[in-house]
Motif scaffolding. Structure first.
Motif, PDB file in Angstrom:
ATOM      1  N   LEU A   1       0.838  -1.204   0.000  1.00  0.00           N
ATOM      2  CA  LEU A   1       0.000   0.000   0.000  1.00  0.00           C
ATOM      3  C   LEU A   1       0.871   1.252   0.000  1.00  0.00           C
ATOM      4  CD1 LEU A   1      -2.904   1.182   0.290  1.00  0.00           C
ATOM      5  CD2 LEU A   1      -2.502   1.199   2.739  1.00  0.00           C
ATOM      6  N   THR A   2       1.928   1.201   0.813  1.00  0.00           N
ATOM      7  CA  THR A   2       2.828   2.350   0.898  1.00  0.00           C
ATOM      8  C   THR A   2       3.415   2.672  -0.471  1.00  0.00           C
ATOM      9  OG1 THR A   2       3.407   1.576   3.093  1.00  0.00           O
ATOM     10  CG2 THR A   2       4.825   3.255   2.130  1.00  0.00           C
ATOM     11  N   ARG A   3       3.896   1.620  -1.145  1.00  0.00           N
ATOM     12  CA  ARG A   3       4.504   1.854  -2.453  1.00  0.00           C
ATOM     13  C   ARG A   3       3.484   2.390  -3.443  1.00  0.00           C
ATOM     14  NH1 ARG A   3       7.338  -2.560  -0.852  1.00  0.00           N
ATOM     15  NH2 ARG A   3       5.870  -4.038  -1.751  1.00  0.00           N
ATOM     16  N   ASN A   4       2.314   1.766  -3.441  1.00  0.00           N
ATOM     17  CA  ASN A   4       1.288   2.201  -4.390  1.00  0.00           C
ATOM     18  C   ASN A   4       0.871   3.645  -4.150  1.00  0.00           C
ATOM     19  OD1 ASN A   4       1.329  -0.267  -5.547  1.00  0.00           O
ATOM     20  ND2 ASN A   4      -0.529  -1.019  -4.570  1.00  0.00           N
ATOM     21  N   THR A   5       0.705   3.998  -2.872  1.00  0.00           N
ATOM     22  CA  THR A   5       0.285   5.363  -2.563  1.00  0.00           C
ATOM     23  C   THR A   5       1.335   6.348  -3.028  1.00  0.00           C
ATOM     24  OG1 THR A   5      -0.133   4.299  -0.458  1.00  0.00           O
ATOM     25  CG2 THR A   5      -1.037   6.472  -0.749  1.00  0.00           C
ATOM     26  N   ARG A   6       2.596   5.995  -2.803  1.00  0.00           N
ATOM     27  CA  ARG A   6       3.653   6.917  -3.198  1.00  0.00           C
ATOM     28  C   ARG A   6       3.645   7.122  -4.720  1.00  0.00           C
ATOM     29  NH1 ARG A   6       8.591   4.507  -1.513  1.00  0.00           N
ATOM     30  NH2 ARG A   6       7.778   4.567   0.612  1.00  0.00           N
ATOM     31  N   ASP A   7       3.490   6.016  -5.444  1.00  0.00           N
ATOM     32  CA  ASP A   7       3.433   6.119  -6.908  1.00  0.00           C
ATOM     33  C   ASP A   7       2.246   6.971  -7.337  1.00  0.00           C
ATOM     34  OD1 ASP A   7       5.612   4.583  -6.985  1.00  0.00           O
ATOM     35  OD2 ASP A   7       4.633   2.751  -7.726  1.00  0.00           O
ATOM     36  N   LEU A   8       1.114   6.709  -6.691  1.00  0.00           N
ATOM     37  CA  LEU A   8      -0.099   7.445  -7.028  1.00  0.00           C
ATOM     38  C   LEU A   8       0.106   8.939  -6.785  1.00  0.00           C
ATOM     39  CD1 LEU A   8      -3.102   7.345  -7.821  1.00  0.00           C
ATOM     40  CD2 LEU A   8      -3.639   7.136  -5.411  1.00  0.00           C
ATOM     41  N   GLN A   9       0.721   9.253  -5.661  1.00  0.00           N
ATOM     42  CA  GLN A   9       0.941  10.660  -5.334  1.00  0.00           C
ATOM     43  C   GLN A   9       1.832  11.323  -6.376  1.00  0.00           C
ATOM     44  OE1 GLN A   9       3.171  11.623  -1.824  1.00  0.00           O
ATOM     45  NE2 GLN A   9       2.019  13.498  -1.486  1.00  0.00           N
ATOM     46  N   GLU A  10       2.898  10.613  -6.741  1.00  0.00           N
ATOM     47  CA  GLU A  10       3.798  11.172  -7.742  1.00  0.00           C
ATOM     48  C   GLU A  10       3.078  11.419  -9.057  1.00  0.00           C
ATOM     49  OE1 GLU A  10       7.491   9.089  -8.412  1.00  0.00           O
ATOM     50  OE2 GLU A  10       7.997   9.391  -6.310  1.00  0.00           O
ATOM     51  N   ALA A  11       2.267  10.426  -9.443  1.00  0.00           N
ATOM     52  CA  ALA A  11       1.562  10.529 -10.714  1.00  0.00           C
ATOM     53  C   ALA A  11       0.589  11.701 -10.686  1.00  0.00           C
ATOM     54  CB  ALA A  11       0.818   9.231 -10.999  1.00  0.00           C
ATOM     55  N   VAL A  12      -0.099  11.854  -9.557  1.00  0.00           N
ATOM     56  CA  VAL A  12      -1.078  12.930  -9.468  1.00  0.00           C
ATOM     57  C   VAL A  12      -0.392  14.292  -9.443  1.00  0.00           C
ATOM     58  CG1 VAL A  12      -2.768  13.974  -7.941  1.00  0.00           C
ATOM     59  CG2 VAL A  12      -2.895  11.562  -8.439  1.00  0.00           C
ATOM     60  N   MET A  13       0.706  14.367  -8.724  1.00  0.00           N
ATOM     61  CA  MET A  13       1.433  15.637  -8.671  1.00  0.00           C
ATOM     62  C   MET A  13       1.909  16.036 -10.067  1.00  0.00           C
ATOM     63  SD  MET A  13       1.311  16.851  -5.741  1.00  0.00           S
ATOM     64  CE  MET A  13       2.413  17.558  -4.571  1.00  0.00           C
ATOM     65  N   SER A  14       2.241  15.021 -10.868  1.00  0.00           N
ATOM     66  CA  SER A  14       2.791  15.333 -12.185  1.00  0.00           C
ATOM     67  C   SER A  14       1.737  15.931 -13.112  1.00  0.00           C
ATOM     68  CB  SER A  14       3.411  14.095 -12.815  1.00  0.00           C
ATOM     69  OG  SER A  14       2.391  13.242 -13.261  1.00  0.00           O
ATOM     70  N   ILE A  15       0.467  15.804 -12.747  1.00  0.00           N
ATOM     71  CA  ILE A  15      -0.576  16.390 -13.600  1.00  0.00           C
ATOM     72  C   ILE A  15      -0.420  17.900 -13.649  1.00  0.00           C
ATOM     73  CG2 ILE A  15      -3.053  16.747 -13.903  1.00  0.00           C
ATOM     74  CD1 ILE A  15      -3.538  14.117 -12.562  1.00  0.00           C
ATOM     75  N   ARG A  16      -0.097  18.469 -12.510  1.00  0.00           N
ATOM     76  CA  ARG A  16       0.040  19.932 -12.451  1.00  0.00           C
ATOM     77  C   ARG A  16       1.316  20.427 -13.110  1.00  0.00           C
ATOM     78  NH1 ARG A  16      -2.742  23.592  -8.989  1.00  0.00           N
ATOM     79  NH2 ARG A  16      -0.955  24.921  -9.269  1.00  0.00           N
ATOM     80  N   MET A  17       2.185  19.490 -13.426  1.00  0.00           N
ATOM     81  CA  MET A  17       3.474  19.905 -13.967  1.00  0.00           C
ATOM     82  C   MET A  17       3.346  20.302 -15.435  1.00  0.00           C
ATOM     83  SD  MET A  17       5.594  19.773 -11.614  1.00  0.00           S
ATOM     84  CE  MET A  17       6.157  18.966 -10.148  1.00  0.00           C
ATOM     85  N   MET A  18       4.019  21.362 -15.782  1.00  0.00           N
ATOM     86  CA  MET A  18       4.023  21.792 -17.179  1.00  0.00           C
ATOM     87  C   MET A  18       5.463  21.995 -17.614  1.00  0.00           C
ATOM     88  SD  MET A  18       1.056  24.594 -17.245  1.00  0.00           S
ATOM     89  CE  MET A  18       1.069  24.850 -18.998  1.00  0.00           C
TER      90      MET A  18
END
Lengths: 170, 705
Positions: free
Chosen positions: B361-378
């Motif tokens: 769960l820890t690993r998945n959450t971290r990946d998910l967070q990274e992926a979501v944060m990258s949405i705002r990235m331009m």
């Protein structure tokens, strides 16, 4: 004749019903008094959790808590209105309000129920006798033996007196 | 049925704005002497799409300008006309006009009609002018007014028409039929008739492919409703059809353009030098040569090819939806941290499977967070792409030659930061062109290449992004800065290290420019640059060598939402200090703490006496230690002022997610925000700048009382 009377009461009931469709109130107690607020302003009801104190703010602003990722200020109405010594235990209740897009928590002694009040049951507030300024009251709700002090929570929470919202506080 | 078109306006404006920006980028990158056919096509497509959109919404002024632009571009891309620097200038001017017209429609801002007509004339003149060059087979393109009648067709197109299509339309309003007829009229000769059931039928003689026709029709109606049949080759096809050069640019192999490039540049360079030696060409043109060389050796071209394919695979989503997603994921991360904390005390052997799952769960959450944060990235390209034009115009105005190079345009940064970095960066780039890079003759005298190099680069470094603006100009003048600083009464000494001297230019009202130009040099700005960057949690550093140029590097956190913090404890309360303000922390000896009557205490740190800010006094906390020699002082710096903050203990360093306190509460003095700790509790983030200010007021107050 009895039939006409019946229709009349029916119509009256009907009318009352349609008018008060929004007038549901959440009843809670503060000290010995029972209060009511518009149920639509209530987001949820929670237990009391330890807060993070905010320095240099009035004593009734207990601090802020984390409500699923958002920072929410908590006010204790018992302190605000000098209603006895506030106790924080597992029965202490926080009503989370959503007012003008802002979320805030209000500590009360207990929450009893949700009641529907028709306009006839709501009487104008007397000019004296409650700890609330009459400006912030909608009126007094009578329900059988009970009397609810109906608070205009919108007005109260956005008032300068509470100092919760910038514009009002400034 | 009438559809309220205004609801689609915003979409059109957004799209047109993007297209214009894209067009400008391509125009600036295009090599005038050997334009890449792909680029020309892309520029043409951009103009065409804007025209289509504008026509649909009835913005006739935009349609007119784009039409001229388009017909001129069309001939250039077909190789009927050679691209010249003049064209590029005119196209850029047209782009500005279109932008102005669009703003006019959108915000009701005023449109300079004179400018519009002058650009139209310029485009028109160019198309007339070229007709003379282009030989007898080509005749001037039709004017927009003529086109508006709907059945106009240019002789060129009719002459080369080789196929004939019968296009049967579904029942649509007459306005759409006219618009479509006008649109299709550009492709070839068109005739229109009406069937008995009010449906229109076009007969189009053209050289274009069926796909193109469908593409045009789809601006107005659903292509599935169309019935298009190809008829036998029409009689209008003439012998010239074969001689028309339709596929010339396309047949050029796209991958070959890198090879001749080098010689191309060399050729240009020598020719530019020759020109300059022989007779001073107009600065405008020189600058243009320089800019057009820009970027190519660094493979920017190759990267530029990609957006065309990316476009179709992206969606537009409201920013609030993204923010909500980020919030929810942040919440998930905290919940996950709690679970981890609570399972941490379990017996690892008894609960092996549970603990394994928690790890997963820890690993998945971290990946998910990274992926979501990258949405705002331009990508930084969003910012960088506006500079070539600015540099080009500036250099032309100042009579300088500037070669503008960008690197790392693909580096990603939070959208919120991207928008806020534009202004400071613009300022730095302007400064570099204005003050940094010397005039061509001065450069020649110094033995440097006449064209100054201005490099804008972005790169990731740890959790930060570093953006650099560097030039190979004169560099900062240490003596002049020191002299000016003395003149302004700033505390300086001749033995100051360079780095400190350079920081002086960020002082308010500081400018060493000899002459105030309308570009820069008024002395406002650098302090604003620094303040803006500080407000984003970043830092600016300068390195400079006299005669070799200077580099300004901006270091920013990757996202506004995350902050490097140091948690400190006072009494039972934990506060977060933004690490950017923290210089050091130490425990002073009792001898280093001095009382100043009525003004609080100061702490001696090496040579300096710093005001002591007892956090417990400011926030009315019951502290563990009131004696600075028992607690810890943290040395903070903001706006060049230092102070020592007294706390009980340091807890640790961590990255925290910044939450806004004001969204549900009012502003609190001394607090800039809040964050949620691993245990779900809230901790407040200190507003260091405000604390330092208030400490000065605190100490200043007794003097007046």
């Amino acid at each position: 004749m009895s039939q006409t009377a019946h229709t009349q009461t029916n119509a009256a009931l009907h009318q009352a019903h349609s008018e008060v469709s929004g007038n549901e109130f959440l009843a809670f107690t503060l000290g010995k008094e029972e209060y009511g607020i518009d149920i639509l302003k209530v987001q949820e009801i929670r237990g009391y959790e330890p807060v993070t104190r905010i320095a240099n703010s009035p004593e009734f602003i207990k601090g802020v808590v984390n409500l699923r990722g958002i920072i929410v200020p908590i006010v204790d109405m018992r302190i605000k209105f000098n209603l006895g010594e506030p106790v924080y235990d597992q029965f202490t209740v926080v009503i989370i309000l959503n007012i003008a897009g802002r979320v805030m928590g209000m500590v009360v002694d207990s929450v009893s129920d949700v009641t529907t009040l028709s306009p006839e049951q709501i009487k104008a507030a007397p000019e004296m006798g409650t700890t609330f300024d009459t400006d912030y009251l909608i009126g007094l709700g009578t329900l059988d033996e009970r009397m609810l002090i109906l608070v205009d929570i919108d007005k109260l929470m956005s008032s300068a007196e509470m100092g919760l919202i910038e514009e009002a506080a400034a | 049925m009438t559809v309220d078109m205004s609801q689609f306006y915003q979409v059109f404006f957004d799209e047109a704005e993007e297209l214009l920006a894209e067009k400008e980028k391509l125009l600036l990158a295009v090599d005038v002497s050997a334009p890449d056919s792909e680029d020309l096509n892309a520029i043409f497509r951009a103009a065409h799409s804007i025209k289509g959109g504008a026509a649909t919404f009835g913005f006739t002024d935009i349609t007119e300008v784009t039409h001229m632009l388009e017909s001129l571009l069309d001939r250039i891309r077909k190789g009927e006309m050679a691209l010249t620097a003049e064209h590029v200038d005119a196209f850029l001017a047209a782009k500005d006009i279109l932008k102005m017209q669009m703003d006019g429609h959108r915000q009701g801002s005023s449109v300079d009609q004179d400018a519009v007509s002058s650009v139209c004339q310029r485009l028109h003149a160019l198309s007339q002018d070229s007709a003379a060059h282009a030989g007898s087979a080509v005749q001037p393109a039709g004017q927009p007014e003529k086109r508006a009648t709907g059945t106009a067709s240019t002789p060129t197109q009719a002459a080369s028409a080789s196929r004939s299509f019968r296009i049967e339309l579904p029942e649509v309003p007459q306005r759409d039929v006219d618009a479509l007829a006008a649109e299709l009229g550009l492709l070839g000769e068109i005739s229109q008739s009406v069937l008995d059931n009010k449906r229109s039928v076009f007969t189009l003689a053209t050289n274009e492919k069926l796909d193109d026709i469908i593409a045009i029709c789809s601006f107005v109606l659903d292509p599935d409703d169309l019935k298009i049949t190809e008829e036998t080759a029409s009689a209008v096809a003439q012998p010239e059809a074969d001689t028309a050069p339709p596929a010339m640019p396309e047949s050029e192999p796209g991958y070959g353009f890198f090879e001749p490039l080098k010689s191309e540049i060399e050729k240009k360079d020598t020719s530019a030098t020759e020109q300059a030696a022989a007779m001073p060409q107009s600065a405008h043109q020189e600058a243009e040569t320089a800019v057009s060389v820009e970027g190519k050796p660094f493979g920017r071209r190759a990267a530029d090819k990609q957006p065309a394919t990316q476009e179709s695979s992206s969606i537009r989503v409201g920013i609030e939806k993204v923010d909500q997603l980020i919030n929810l994921v942040g919440e998930l991360v905290i919940t996950q941290a709690m679970i981890e904390q609570r399972t941490g005390s379990l017996d690892p052997i008894l609960h092996e499977r549970l603990l394994n799952s928690v790890g997963q769960l820890t690993r998945n959450t971290r990946d998910l967070q990274e992926a979501v944060m990258s949405i705002r990235m331009m990508p930084m390209d969003y910012v960088f792409s506006r500079f070539p034009r600015m540099v080009r115009d500036l250099a032309a105005k100042l009579g300088k030659k500037v070669e503008f190079i960008t690197r790392g345009a693909a580096t990603e940064l939070d959208k919120g930061l991207i928008e806020r970095i534009v202004d400071p960066l613009t300022h730095l780039v302007r400064n570099s062109v204005d003050h940094g890079i010397e005039m061509p003759d001065a450069r020649r005298a110094a033995g440097k290449d006449e064209a100054g190099k201005l490099i804008l680069s972005a790169a990731h470094q740890g959790g930060n992004i570093v953006i650099e603006v560097s030039d190979d100009g004169a560099g900062l003048n240490r003596d002049r800065i020191l002299a000016k600083a003395k003149q302004q009464g700033l505390p300086v000494s001749d033995t100051m290290p360079d780095a400190e001297v350079w920081q002086l230019i960020f002082a308010p009202g500081f400018s060493t420019a000899e002459a105030v130009t309308d570009v820069s040099g008024r002395g406002v700005g650098m302090d604003v640059v620094k303040r803006n960057i500080m407000a984003m949690g970043g830092t600016v550093e300068i390195s400079s060598a006299k005669g070799y140029g200077s580099t300004m590097s901006i270091s920013l956190p990757l996202t506004l939402a995350i902050l490097d913090g140091m948690s400190v404890k006072v009494g039972e309360e934990v506060y977060i200090l933004p690490l950017g303000y923290v210089i050091e922390s130490l425990q002073p000896t009792p001898a280093d703490v001095k009382e100043i009557a009525g003004q609080g205490q100061v702490v001696k740190v090496r040579e300096d006496y710093l005001p002591l800010i007892p956090l417990h006094k400011i926030f009315a906390i019951e502290p563990r230690y009131t004696d600075p020699s028992q607690g810890i002082v943290v040395i903070l710096e903001s706006d060049g002022k230092k102070a020592a903050l007294l706390v009980d203990a340091l807890v640790g360093q961590q990255q925290v997610v910044v939450k806004n306190l004001e969204s549900n509460f009012r502003k609190v003095a001394g607090i800039s925000g809040a964050t949620i700790l691993g245990d779900g509790g809230v901790s407040l983030i200190l507003d260091v700048a405000a604390l330092l200010r208030s400490s000065r007021q605190l100490t200043a107050a007794p003097i007046f009382s």
